[in-house]
Design an enzyme around this catalytic site. Structure first.
Site, PDB file in Angstrom:
ATOM      1  CD  GLU A  84       2.157  -5.835  -2.947  1.00 10.98           C
ATOM      2  OE1 GLU A  84       3.124  -5.441  -2.319  1.00 10.98           O
ATOM      3  OE2 GLU A  84       1.896  -5.473  -4.109  1.00 10.98           O
ATOM      4  CG  HIS A 127       2.391  -4.948  -8.347  1.00 13.76           C
ATOM      5  ND1 HIS A 127       1.608  -3.877  -8.725  1.00 13.76           N
ATOM      6  CD2 HIS A 127       2.825  -4.686  -7.098  1.00 13.76           C
ATOM      7  CE1 HIS A 127       1.593  -2.994  -7.728  1.00 13.76           C
ATOM      8  NE2 HIS A 127       2.332  -3.464  -6.734  1.00 13.76           N
TER       9      HIS A 127
HETATM   10  P1  PGA Z   1       3.162   1.308  -1.910  1.00 12.85           P
HETATM   11  O1  PGA Z   1       3.307   0.191  -3.019  1.00 12.85           O
HETATM   12  O2  PGA Z   1       4.017   0.882  -0.737  1.00 12.85           O
HETATM   13  O3  PGA Z   1       3.677   2.554  -2.553  1.00 12.85           O
HETATM   14  O4  PGA Z   1       1.713   1.391  -1.542  1.00 12.85           O
HETATM   15  C1  PGA Z   1       3.296  -1.141  -2.618  1.00 12.85           C
HETATM   16  C2  PGA Z   1       3.319  -2.094  -3.767  1.00 12.85           C
HETATM   17  O5  PGA Z   1       2.809  -1.761  -4.846  1.00 12.85           O
HETATM   18  O6  PGA Z   1       3.852  -3.176  -3.630  1.00 12.85           O
END
Ligand code: PGA
Length: 259
Positions: free
Chosen positions: A168, A96
């Site tokens: 992401e 992440h």
């Molecule tokens: P968010 O986070 O939906 O709050 O933008 C997503 C993530 O970090 O996977």
């Protein structure tokens, strides 16, 4: 299978986690999801076992937000894959952007975690995504496919079918992010899928998810207009009602696709 799930990040005490899980299990017992929708939640490590016990029998996959690749040993403050599996995790998130930025996660450590997860029968959930400056420079595709290549480099081609990958984009994540449009997301996801097919000798990964700024307003569109096999959600699913509403959106998507 359409995966809809959330990482709670560094939120919720054991009591708060239990309450969320109890309400989720009760709601899914009362109104079961259609076939083909797979909810998942990634609590903090301290809540894993409590959430597992609360979810017993509910069709929800449970996962950890991180785990160390070493089997055991002198790694003060770390939690091993075996420990999270013991506490109920079936999935382990890795890579992440918050861990890359704040805790030194690299593509190489992601690869080691993925190897260790597969060795223990856990599904690695590998996050990739480009920072804003990389997108602005027009290098998002190359950056992200390279992240994928290194992350999967310690898996055999036939093991890649056990991996979940989440695209992401870093600039779309969190309270300071800018929500991404399907037009921005879909081309990168297409290239990730292509790279994964190449690395897996055509087999592909378990599922390719989208995450970053997903909410009740954009979820349906992101599912309809990108190649995502699901959504990986932060803030919008930190309350159980948010997750249930996103699961309802996912259910409608699956039903429309089947019709
Ligand atoms: P968010 O986070 O939906 O709050 O933008 C997503 C993530 O970090 O996977």
């Amino acid at each position: 299978m359409l995966w809809i799930g959330t990482s709670w990040k560094m939120n919720k005490t054991i009591g708060e986690s239990r309450d969320y899980a109890r309400r989720l299990a009760a709601a899914l017992a009362e109104a079961p999801l259609p076939q083909g929708v797979q909810p998942f939640i990634l609590p903090p490590h301290t809540s894993l076992a409590a959430v597992r016990d609360q979810l017993a029998g509910a069709p929800v996959m449970l996962g950890a937000q991180n785990a160390h690749w070493a089997k055991e040993g002198a790694c003060t403050g770390e939690i091993s894959m075996r420990m999270v599996a013991d506490a109920g995790a079936q999935v382990v998130e890795m890579g992440h952007s918050e861990r890359r930025e704040q805790f030194g996660e690299t593509d190489e450590t992601v690869a080691r975690r993925a190897r260790a997860a597969v060795d223990l029968g856990l599904l690695p959930l590998i996050c990739v995504g480009e920072p804003r400056s990389v997108r602005a420079a027009g290098r998002a595709e190359r950056f992200v496919t390279e992240q994928v290549r290194v992350a999967l480099s310690l898996l055999r081609p036939d093991e890649i079918g056990g991996a979940l990958i989440a695209y992401e984009p870093v600039w779309a994540i969190g309270a300071r992010g800018t929500p991404a449009t399907p037009e921005q997301v879909a081309p990168v996801m297409d290239l990730i899928a292509e790279e994964v097919r190449r690395l897996s000798d055509g087999g592909g990964c378990h599922a390719l998810l989208y995450g970053g700024g997903v909410d009740l307003d954009n979820a349906a569109l992101l599912l309809r207009d990108t190649p995502a096999d699901g959504l990986f959600v932060g803030r919008a699913a930190w309350g159980v009602d948010g997750l249930l509403q996103l699961l309802a959106i996912g259910s409608r998507h699956v039903e429309v696709a089947a019709a």
